[in-house]
Structure formats: structure tokens, C-alpha cells
Design an enzyme around this catalytic site. Structure first.
Site, short mmCIF file in Angstrom:
data_model
loop_
_atom_site.label_atom_id
_atom_site.label_comp_id
_atom_site.label_asym_id
_atom_site.label_seq_id
_atom_site.Cartn_x
_atom_site.Cartn_y
_atom_site.Cartn_z
N ASP A 195 -32.01 -64.37 -12.97
CA ASP A 195 -32.59 -65.45 -12.16
C ASP A 195 -31.58 -66.09 -11.23
OD1 ASP A 195 -35.04 -65.16 -13.61
OD2 ASP A 195 -34.09 -66.25 -15.25
N GLU A 196 -30.63 -65.32 -10.75
CA GLU A 196 -29.60 -65.87 -9.86
C GLU A 196 -30.10 -65.97 -8.42
OE1 GLU A 196 -29.10 -63.14 -11.72
OE2 GLU A 196 -27.46 -63.52 -13.12
N ARG A 240 -36.37 -72.70 -17.78
CA ARG A 240 -35.06 -72.09 -17.99
C ARG A 240 -34.09 -73.13 -18.53
NH1 ARG A 240 -35.38 -69.67 -12.02
NH2 ARG A 240 -36.76 -67.93 -12.45
N LYS A 275 -31.55 -63.00 -6.83
CA LYS A 275 -31.29 -61.67 -6.25
C LYS A 275 -32.35 -61.27 -5.23
CE LYS A 275 -31.27 -59.97 -10.46
NZ LYS A 275 -31.16 -61.19 -11.27
N GLY A 276 -33.62 -61.61 -5.55
CA GLY A 276 -34.73 -61.18 -4.69
C GLY A 276 -34.54 -61.62 -3.25
N LYS A 277 -34.17 -62.88 -3.07
CA LYS A 277 -33.99 -63.40 -1.70
C LYS A 277 -32.89 -62.63 -0.98
CE LYS A 277 -31.73 -66.94 0.82
NZ LYS A 277 -31.41 -68.32 1.16
N GLY A 333 -38.38 -60.78 -12.33
CA GLY A 333 -39.24 -61.59 -11.48
C GLY A 333 -38.45 -61.99 -10.25
N HIS A 334 -38.76 -61.38 -9.14
CA HIS A 334 -38.02 -61.68 -7.92
C HIS A 334 -38.92 -62.46 -6.97
CE1 HIS A 334 -35.13 -58.14 -8.81
NE2 HIS A 334 -34.89 -59.20 -9.54
N THR A 335 -38.56 -63.70 -6.77
CA THR A 335 -39.39 -64.56 -5.93
C THR A 335 -38.94 -64.46 -4.48
OG1 THR A 335 -39.55 -66.05 -7.80
CG2 THR A 335 -40.26 -66.92 -5.68
N GLN A 343 -32.54 -58.68 -13.94
CA GLN A 343 -31.89 -59.46 -15.00
C GLN A 343 -30.43 -59.76 -14.60
OE1 GLN A 343 -33.70 -56.39 -16.38
NE2 GLN A 343 -35.43 -57.74 -16.16
P1 IMP Z 1 -37.12 -58.47 -22.52
O1 IMP Z 1 -36.37 -57.94 -21.34
O2 IMP Z 1 -38.54 -58.84 -22.21
O3 IMP Z 1 -37.00 -57.57 -23.72
O4 IMP Z 1 -36.42 -59.86 -22.94
C1 IMP Z 1 -35.12 -59.90 -23.49
C2 IMP Z 1 -34.35 -61.11 -22.98
O5 IMP Z 1 -34.08 -60.95 -21.61
C3 IMP Z 1 -35.11 -62.44 -23.12
O6 IMP Z 1 -34.17 -63.46 -23.37
C4 IMP Z 1 -35.70 -62.63 -21.74
O7 IMP Z 1 -35.94 -64.00 -21.45
C5 IMP Z 1 -34.58 -62.08 -20.88
N1 IMP Z 1 -35.05 -61.60 -19.58
C6 IMP Z 1 -35.73 -60.47 -19.31
N2 IMP Z 1 -35.97 -60.37 -17.99
C7 IMP Z 1 -35.40 -61.44 -17.42
C8 IMP Z 1 -35.27 -61.87 -16.06
O8 IMP Z 1 -35.73 -61.24 -15.10
N3 IMP Z 1 -34.60 -63.03 -15.86
C9 IMP Z 1 -34.05 -63.74 -16.89
N4 IMP Z 1 -34.14 -63.38 -18.16
C10 IMP Z 1 -34.80 -62.23 -18.43
#
Ligand code: IMP
Length: 429
Positions: free
Chosen positions: A14-15, A306, A17-19, A41-43, A225
Site C-alpha cells: 500500500d505504498e 490500515r 505503487k499503482g499511481k 489493490g492498486h488505486t 504487496q
Molecule cells: P494474503 O495475501 O491474502 O494471504 O494475506 C497475507 C497478508 O498480506 C495479510 O496481512 C494481508 O493483509 C497482507 N496483504 C495482502 N495483500 C496486500 C496488499 O496488497 N497490501 C497490503 N497488505 C496486503
């Protein structure tokens, strides 16, 4: 000269990256996803000022001239894919003629999602996953029983193999987790309903990447991630199930590692984390709440709030090494506007011992941060595009990051929109 540039998250995801992918996509011919799945999730904010959240399809899709690729390292949920494709279609974005999928991508099927949920409900050490089935899908890949995109093309084998796999997983769902099994016939019919669509999208991604390189085209590798969610280098077991670090750009797409030219580490000006696990600089106070509110820190996949905290340079310095980060992109600098005193963590302390590199997760969970204090700034930096316009103390803050990490900052983001960016060094130019 063709350039292959990797964008990765240097913290816990969630840094922003998408932008940055979206911004740099102006300079490229292709964008590649190489790990993770629809847990990302890239906003993005479109030209018409509309917010779009992409989970699986590369962020480059908003640009008509760009070829988008989903590499073998991605675990692909056909249902999530079709949902996203439909959402884009409704926004007037046609993707089928410029999206390619690796035949080797493992499929995420309903039993993976059921297992993910069952585990999070029952197991002692809850990870706080996104519930997308990511972990169980990667488990099947490593156990060599995954069904991959190419398997959809062989109906007979798919039918037999799926029966075996579902039997196995249903046994665990019913007998161990004492929950509902998944329906074989429904899973099969649903999977086959995607067959024709996927058939037209399958391509040899390493071959495409080679062609692009030989033609002198630029390519962006879009990480999902962040570094400390990496299955090996992250705060295990509170991690995701893929390698989120820069090396995965090679293994997850099939580009040779020597062809990667520049790694951009996207770094939020503070730190956030979704899900469970240690977070030494976490703030459970008014400042933490302020960061969450001003930074709108809610997970774009699960909408969970978050956790927020100060910038952690122990973690960032480790991230720079693991990813061989060439330059940093500092995002959400504007969220720090108006905070009187800022803190940067430069070491951890536990039991009178100081750590300048991240210790084991167990120890990390007990560590206190050691901070340096820096003066904040009262001026607004929202939307600034010129470095010289930034307040003196913002310069100070950024200089301190560069000095302590010995890494240059190439880009600074001062708001969610594409234009709200200070570009000091564009790696494509
Ligand atoms: P999973 O990837 O759904 O198995 O989740 C494992 C961990 O990674 C959890 O703590 C999620 O909140 C975190 N996580 C997965 N995808 C993201 C992301 O895109 N951003 C931030 N945390 C993520």
C-alpha cells in the site's frame, strides 16, 4: 535503449505503487504483473478524476498504447479476472486485444478461497489474510498439484485432475475444519465457462518480453504487496505467500535477471500495515489516527483500516539491500503536512540490545523503536510539482532519508493524482 524497470513496495504494501506505475506507463510499451493475485489493490485516478481500483489486471491497462501481461508468478482467479474486466469495460476500457496471460499461472479456484477462510477462522496464529485464496493456491503450486491456465485447454485432464484435487481439499474442509465442502460440478462448469476467453489471452510471456527488448521497447514490472510481506524475507509467518521482492520480477515473468535495469522502491513517507504481525513503529495514538484519516488508510481490497506509524529506516535499509533498489519514490509526503514533530526509526531496542537490521519476527514483535526527531512543516505540500516549492523542513526530512539509506530519491508524490508528483529523476529518460 530498451529499459526494464521494476516497481516494488519497500514496506508492508500500500505504498502507492499503482499511481507510480500509471504515471510511468507513459514511457513504456508494456506492463507486467509477476506475483501475487487479486489480493493486491492498486488505486488509480483516471483523467476524468474517477477512482479505479485494480486487483489483478496490470495498472497499465488505463493507457491504450500499452500491452499488459500477467506472468507465471501470479495466481489467477478467473472469477476475479472476469469481474475486473467487466468493471473496466463499463468504464469504456477495452482490454482483450492488449492483455496477455501466461499459460503457467496457477488458477485460484473456490476450494482455495474456502480453505483460506476456514484457516483464518480456526488456526491459532491468524495472519489476517485478504481471504482471496492466495495462500492455498500457492500451496497447491508448490505441492505440484495446481491447475494452471493452460490446463483449461485440456478438458479431459482438467475434469479428472479437478475431481482428485477437490476430493483432497474437501476432505480437509469437512474433516479437519468441519466446514462446508465445495461443489465439484459447479467448480468445473464455472472453470470451463472461462475457457474460450482465456484461450484467446494465453501467450508465451518470456518470448514477448524478449521481442520487446530486441525492438528497444520499455517495460515496467509492477510489484504487488511489499517487501516485508515476502514469503522469505518478510515478517514470517505474517506474510503473503509469494515473493514480493524484486527478484520475483524475473522468476515470475521469465525475463532474465540481467535484463532488469532499475529497481524503484516505493516508500510511503510514514509506514502502514494491514493484517496482523509485528510493526515496531506503529502509533496507537492521535498521530496514528491523524495519518490514517488524512492518508485515507483503508485497505483497497478488504477496506480494513490500515495500521499507521512512523517511517522505519531499519526496515527500509534492509529492503534496499534485498531488492537492490536503485532509487526511492517517496509517496504521501503531503500526509505529514501540519505535524509539528516527525520521527524516523533508526534502530530497534529489546532487552537492552540494539538492532540495526531486522531481527527474527519473534524478537521484532517485542522491539521498541529508537527514533530521531525532525521538525515538521505547517505549509501544505498537496499537489506540489516542483522540488524547490517544498518547505525547508520537508527538504530536511527527505535529505535525511537519502543520507541514512544512501539511496537517491527520484520521485516524490504529493497527492493521489498523476500530476501531483515531483519528478527528480525519471529512470526512463
Ligand atoms: P494474503 O495475501 O491474502 O494471504 O494475506 C497475507 C497478508 O498480506 C495479510 O496481512 C494481508 O493483509 C497482507 N496483504 C495482502 N495483500 C496486500 C496488499 O496488497 N497490501 C497490503 N497488505 C496486503
Amino acid at each position: 535503449m530498451a529499459k526494464n524497470i521494476v516497481i516494488i513496495g519497500s514496506q508492508w504494501g500500500d505504498e502507492g505503487k499503482g499511481k507510480i506505475v500509471d504515471l510511468l506507463t507513459h514511457h513504456v510499451d508494456a506492463v507486467v504483473r509477476f506475483q501475487g493475485g487479486h489480493n493486491a489493490g492498486h488505486t488509480l485516478v483516471t483523467k476524468a478524476n474517477q477512482k479505479i481500483v485494480l486487483h489483478l489486471i496490470p495498472s497499465g491497462i488505463l493507457h491504450e498504447h500499452v500491452l499488459c501481461m500477467i506472468g507465471n508468478g501470479v495466481v489467477l482467479s478467473p472469477v476475479a479476472f472476469m469481474k475486473e474486466a467487466e468493471m473496466l469495460k463499463q468504464q469504456g476500457i477495452m482490454l482483450y486485444n492488449r492483455l496477455k496471460i501466461s499459460p503457467m499461472s496457477p488458477l485460484i479456484l473456490p476450494h482455495h478461497i474456502a480453505l483460506d477462510h476456514a484457516r483464518e477462522k480456526t488456526q491459532g496464529r491468524q495472519i489476517g489474510t485478504t481471504g482471496c485464496g492466495i495462500g492455498p493456491a500457492y500451496e497447491d503450486k508448490i505441492a505440484r498439484r495446481a491447475l494452471r491456465v493452460s490446463d483449461l485447454l485440456n478438458e479431459e485432464n482438467f475434469t479428472t485432475n479437478l475431481a482428485e484435487i477437490i476430493d483432497y481439499h474437501n476432505f480437509i474442509l469437512e474433516k479437519y475444519y468441519q466446514t462446508q465442502p465445495v461443489d465439484y460440478k459447479q467448480t468445473l462448469d464455472q472453470a470451463f465457462s472461462f475457457k474460450e476467453k482465456f484461450k484467446s489471452l494465453i501467450a508465451d510471456i518470456p518470448a514477448l518480453l524478449t521481442q520487446l527488448r530486441l525492438k528497444g521497447k520499455n517495460v515496467l514490472f509492477e510489484g504487488a504487496q511489499g517487501t516485508f510481506l515476502d514469503i522469505d524475507h518478510g515478517t514470517y509467518p505474517f506474510v503473503t505467500s509469494s515473493n514480493t521482492t524484486a527478484g520475483a520480477a524475473a522468476t515470475g515473468s521469465g525475463i532474465g535477471p540481467r535484463n532488469l535495469d532499475h529497481i524503484i522502491g516505493i516508500t510511503k513517507a510514514y509506514t502502514t500495515r494491514v493484517g496482523n504481525g509485528p510493526f515496531p513503529t506503529e502509533l496507537n495514538d492521535d498521530i496514528g489516527e491523524h495519518l490514517a484519516k488524512v492518508g485515507y488508510e483503508f485497505g483497497s481490497t478488504t477496506n480494513r483500516p490500515r495500521r499507521c506509524g512512523w517511517l522505519d529506516l531499519v526496515a527500509l535499509k534492509r529492503s534496499i539491500i534485498i531488492n537492490s533498489i536503485s532509487s526511492l519514490c517517496v509517496t504521501k509526503l503531503d500526509v505529514l503536512d501540519g505535524i509539528e514533530k516527525l520521527y524516523i526509526c533508526t534502530a530497534y531496542r529489546y532487552n537492552n540490545q540494539y538492532y540495526e537490521v531486522p531481527p527474527d519476527t519473534e524478537i521484532l514483535a517485542h522491539c521498541d523503536p529508537v527514533y530521531i526527531e525532525l521538525p515538521g512543516w505547517s505549509e501544505s505540500t498537496v499537489g506540489l510539482t516542483d522540488y524547490t516549492q517544498l518547505p525547508k523542513n520537508a527538504h530536511n526530512y527527505l535529505n535525511k532519508i537519502e543520507e541514512l539509506t544512501e539511496t537517491p530519491i527520484g520521485i516524490i508524490s504529493t497527492g493521489p493524482e498523476r500530476e501531483q508528483t515531483i519528478i527528480l529523476n525519471n529512470p526512463f529518460e
